[in-house]
Design a protein around this motif. Sequence first.
Motif, PDB file in Angstrom:
ATOM      1  N   ARG A 306     -94.288 -62.904   4.191  1.00 41.81           N
ATOM      2  CA  ARG A 306     -94.926 -63.123   2.877  1.00 41.81           C
ATOM      3  C   ARG A 306     -95.234 -64.591   2.657  1.00 41.81           C
ATOM      4  N   LYS A 307     -94.375 -65.455   3.131  1.00 42.80           N
ATOM      5  CA  LYS A 307     -94.680 -66.882   3.030  1.00 42.80           C
ATOM      6  C   LYS A 307     -95.934 -67.198   3.844  1.00 42.80           C
ATOM      7  N   GLY A 308     -96.061 -66.550   5.009  1.00 42.80           N
ATOM      8  CA  GLY A 308     -97.259 -66.737   5.810  1.00 42.80           C
ATOM      9  C   GLY A 308     -98.518 -66.295   5.092  1.00 42.80           C
ATOM     10  N   GLN A 309     -98.370 -65.314   4.191  1.00 44.35           N
ATOM     11  CA  GLN A 309     -99.496 -64.847   3.381  1.00 44.35           C
ATOM     12  C   GLN A 309     -99.757 -65.768   2.194  1.00 44.35           C
ATOM     13  N   GLY A 310     -98.876 -66.737   1.970  1.00 45.44           N
ATOM     14  CA  GLY A 310     -99.001 -67.585   0.786  1.00 45.44           C
ATOM     15  C   GLY A 310     -98.408 -66.953  -0.462  1.00 45.44           C
ATOM     16  N   ASP A 311     -97.648 -65.874  -0.294  1.00 48.85           N
ATOM     17  CA  ASP A 311     -97.036 -65.167  -1.420  1.00 48.85           C
ATOM     18  C   ASP A 311     -95.605 -65.684  -1.576  1.00 48.85           C
ATOM     19  N   PHE A 312     -95.451 -66.812  -2.271  1.00 43.06           N
ATOM     20  CA  PHE A 312     -94.135 -67.427  -2.372  1.00 43.06           C
ATOM     21  C   PHE A 312     -93.192 -66.639  -3.266  1.00 43.06           C
ATOM     22  N   GLU A 313     -93.700 -66.042  -4.326  1.00 46.67           N
ATOM     23  CA  GLU A 313     -92.850 -65.186  -5.168  1.00 46.67           C
ATOM     24  C   GLU A 313     -92.368 -63.979  -4.365  1.00 46.67           C
ATOM     25  N   GLY A 314     -93.262 -63.414  -3.566  1.00 41.20           N
ATOM     26  CA  GLY A 314     -92.869 -62.288  -2.727  1.00 41.20           C
ATOM     27  C   GLY A 314     -91.837 -62.690  -1.687  1.00 41.20           C
ATOM     28  N   ALA A 315     -91.987 -63.890  -1.117  1.00 43.40           N
ATOM     29  CA  ALA A 315     -91.009 -64.385  -0.151  1.00 43.40           C
ATOM     30  C   ALA A 315     -89.654 -64.567  -0.820  1.00 43.40           C
ATOM     31  N   ARG A 316     -89.658 -65.139  -2.009  1.00 43.19           N
ATOM     32  CA  ARG A 316     -88.405 -65.331  -2.750  1.00 43.19           C
ATOM     33  C   ARG A 316     -87.719 -63.990  -2.999  1.00 43.19           C
ATOM     34  N   ALA A 317     -88.481 -62.989  -3.435  1.00 41.30           N
ATOM     35  CA  ALA A 317     -87.906 -61.657  -3.702  1.00 41.30           C
ATOM     36  C   ALA A 317     -87.338 -61.039  -2.422  1.00 41.30           C
ATOM     37  N   ALA A 318     -88.013 -61.262  -1.297  1.00 34.31           N
ATOM     38  CA  ALA A 318     -87.532 -60.698  -0.030  1.00 34.31           C
ATOM     39  C   ALA A 318     -86.212 -61.343   0.390  1.00 34.31           C
ATOM     40  N   TYR A 319     -86.122 -62.665   0.270  1.00 34.34           N
ATOM     41  CA  TYR A 319     -84.870 -63.340   0.630  1.00 34.34           C
ATOM     42  C   TYR A 319     -83.735 -62.907  -0.304  1.00 34.34           C
ATOM     43  N   GLU A 320     -84.039 -62.751  -1.586  1.00 39.16           N
ATOM     44  CA  GLU A 320     -83.020 -62.266  -2.526  1.00 39.16           C
ATOM     45  C   GLU A 320     -82.557 -60.867  -2.130  1.00 39.16           C
ATOM     46  N   ALA A 321     -83.507 -60.007  -1.721  1.00 34.31           N
ATOM     47  CA  ALA A 321     -83.155 -58.652  -1.302  1.00 34.31           C
ATOM     48  C   ALA A 321     -82.255 -58.689  -0.068  1.00 34.31           C
ATOM     49  N   ALA A 322     -82.517 -59.624   0.845  1.00 36.33           N
ATOM     50  CA  ALA A 322     -81.660 -59.764   2.031  1.00 36.33           C
ATOM     51  C   ALA A 322     -80.239 -60.110   1.619  1.00 36.33           C
ATOM     52  N   LEU A 323     -80.101 -61.021   0.661  1.00 33.16           N
ATOM     53  CA  LEU A 323     -78.768 -61.445   0.224  1.00 33.16           C
ATOM     54  C   LEU A 323     -78.049 -60.363  -0.560  1.00 33.16           C
ATOM     55  N   GLN A 324     -78.785 -59.471  -1.192  1.00 35.50           N
ATOM     56  CA  GLN A 324     -78.144 -58.341  -1.857  1.00 35.50           C
ATOM     57  C   GLN A 324     -77.493 -57.405  -0.844  1.00 35.50           C
ATOM     58  N   ARG A 325     -78.066 -57.352   0.363  1.00 33.32           N
ATOM     59  CA  ARG A 325     -77.536 -56.476   1.405  1.00 33.32           C
ATOM     60  C   ARG A 325     -76.510 -57.165   2.283  1.00 33.32           C
ATOM     61  N   ASP A 326     -76.600 -58.479   2.401  1.00 38.54           N
ATOM     62  CA  ASP A 326     -75.644 -59.261   3.185  1.00 38.54           C
ATOM     63  C   ASP A 326     -75.568 -60.650   2.572  1.00 38.54           C
ATOM     64  N   GLU A 327     -74.558 -60.877   1.775  1.00 41.79           N
ATOM     65  CA  GLU A 327     -74.481 -62.139   1.023  1.00 41.79           C
ATOM     66  C   GLU A 327     -74.260 -63.341   1.931  1.00 41.79           C
ATOM     67  N   ASP A 328     -73.882 -63.100   3.190  1.00 39.38           N
ATOM     68  CA  ASP A 328     -73.674 -64.196   4.128  1.00 39.38           C
ATOM     69  C   ASP A 328     -74.819 -64.329   5.139  1.00 39.38           C
ATOM     70  N   ALA A 329     -75.962 -63.725   4.845  1.00 44.49           N
ATOM     71  CA  ALA A 329     -77.105 -63.815   5.760  1.00 44.49           C
ATOM     72  C   ALA A 329     -77.597 -65.260   5.802  1.00 44.49           C
ATOM     73  N   ALA A 330     -77.286 -65.959   6.893  1.00 39.61           N
ATOM     74  CA  ALA A 330     -77.534 -67.400   6.957  1.00 39.61           C
ATOM     75  C   ALA A 330     -79.016 -67.740   6.848  1.00 39.61           C
ATOM     76  N   GLU A 331     -79.871 -67.016   7.564  1.00 38.28           N
ATOM     77  CA  GLU A 331     -81.307 -67.314   7.501  1.00 38.28           C
ATOM     78  C   GLU A 331     -81.844 -67.121   6.092  1.00 38.28           C
ATOM     79  N   ALA A 332     -81.361 -66.098   5.401  1.00 33.15           N
ATOM     80  CA  ALA A 332     -81.826 -65.859   4.033  1.00 33.15           C
ATOM     81  C   ALA A 332     -81.399 -67.014   3.133  1.00 33.15           C
ATOM     82  N   LEU A 333     -80.151 -67.459   3.271  1.00 33.66           N
ATOM     83  CA  LEU A 333     -79.670 -68.582   2.460  1.00 33.66           C
ATOM     84  C   LEU A 333     -80.490 -69.846   2.725  1.00 33.66           C
ATOM     85  N   PHE A 334     -80.718 -70.149   3.995  1.00 35.14           N
ATOM     86  CA  PHE A 334     -81.444 -71.377   4.342  1.00 35.14           C
ATOM     87  C   PHE A 334     -82.899 -71.308   3.889  1.00 35.14           C
TER      88      PHE A 334
END
Length: 418
Positions: A306-334
């Motif tokens: 989504r970031k590649g598409q220029g959809d920064f809000e969508g990218a933010r929502a995707a990373y948040e969704a990753a952290l909801q499933r694994d709060e220690d997901a390092a790539e999502a945090l970074f």
Amino acid sequence: MNGRALVRRTLFAGWVLAVAAACATSGPRGAGPADGRGAVEDPQARAEARFGAEVQRIGAERAAGEPVDLQRVRSQMKAVTEILPSFAPAWYNLGWALEGLKEREGAVEAYRRALRERPDLEAAAVNLAAMLHAGDRTAEAVRVLEAAVQTDPAAADARVALASHRLSLSDVAGARSLCEEALAYVPTHEGAYCVLARAAVEAERWGRVQLLVAQGLKLNPDAACLQEALGDAHLAESRVAPAVQAFARAVELDANRVRAHLRLAEIGMRQKNFSLAARHYQALGDHPDLPLEDRAAAWVNLGVARKGQGDFEGARAAYEAALQRDEDAAEALFNLATLELRQFSDLERSESLLQRFLQVSDQRADEAYGMLKEIEARRRMLAASPSDLGEGSPEAEGDDSRASEPTAEPGASEGPAR
């Protein structure tokens, strides 16, 4: 994904009715208590009548394209087992309904009871083994399948399910042997062709893959597993366009084909077709049978797409969704910390995420500390009055020397498991 799902066989009304008919003609009927009018009740006749009526309702729902009412099936099949506890097909259907209702332990016990009453009830063995395998009780699943094959050497479904498990343990020869034995009993067994094709993929025998796919598709042109194997063969020989076509056909036929979704997402990332990648990473992120950590990884890569598409809000929502499933997901945090800093200027949120990142990972630590320093520099700039900032200073004019946002690379180790 941990291993490959064992081959499943689900309730099919015609098959269940055939089993019911076989039960009706086997063994003596026991006389029950009087019904109040002097007639003697027959528990088996009552059980079979109730069972048959429910199977007809299931068939009618399917014929109309409606979802089967699993709550009703559970209630009716439980009633049948109470009338006639030895009625194995009712235990099987009860297990099927409970599995659909996500009552896993109840389903396991119902399948076990079906096998106690009818050790040759192959479908119960296959479904029970698949549930045990999904619950990380693989050794027990294998014992169930081996017992089914020993009870009935012609049990092709059980052989193919066992072959699928052997393949998940990289026993290509064992899987191939079991499938060939299954085809000797049932030459039209689609599942055997699927596992044989997957074994050929694992062995990188691409000509054999295409031969098996051609043979299998003659039996069923809509076999998603064979389209997926064909996509792998095309991709291995750098035929990307037909590979995409085959993988797309596989997920069209079966939306839960993990490997096909992953391949399409990876192709999309390599070709910078971020729309294609995002579509299939989202399918993996929503996949009900993937472990949470794999679903989290799919959401991380969806954020990158989504970031590649220029959809920064969508990218933010995707990373948040990753952290909801694994709060220690390092790539999502970074990645989320970087996005919050670079695109949204949320210093507090970025700092918190970076601190959490440094607690769970020792990778990219220098980059993380560099961003923490940048956050402190921005705070000082915001706190300073205009007179404190010399005219023409870098702080006053804005410093564009910051590095671009680091992102998870497509196909990174945190990506969905293959």
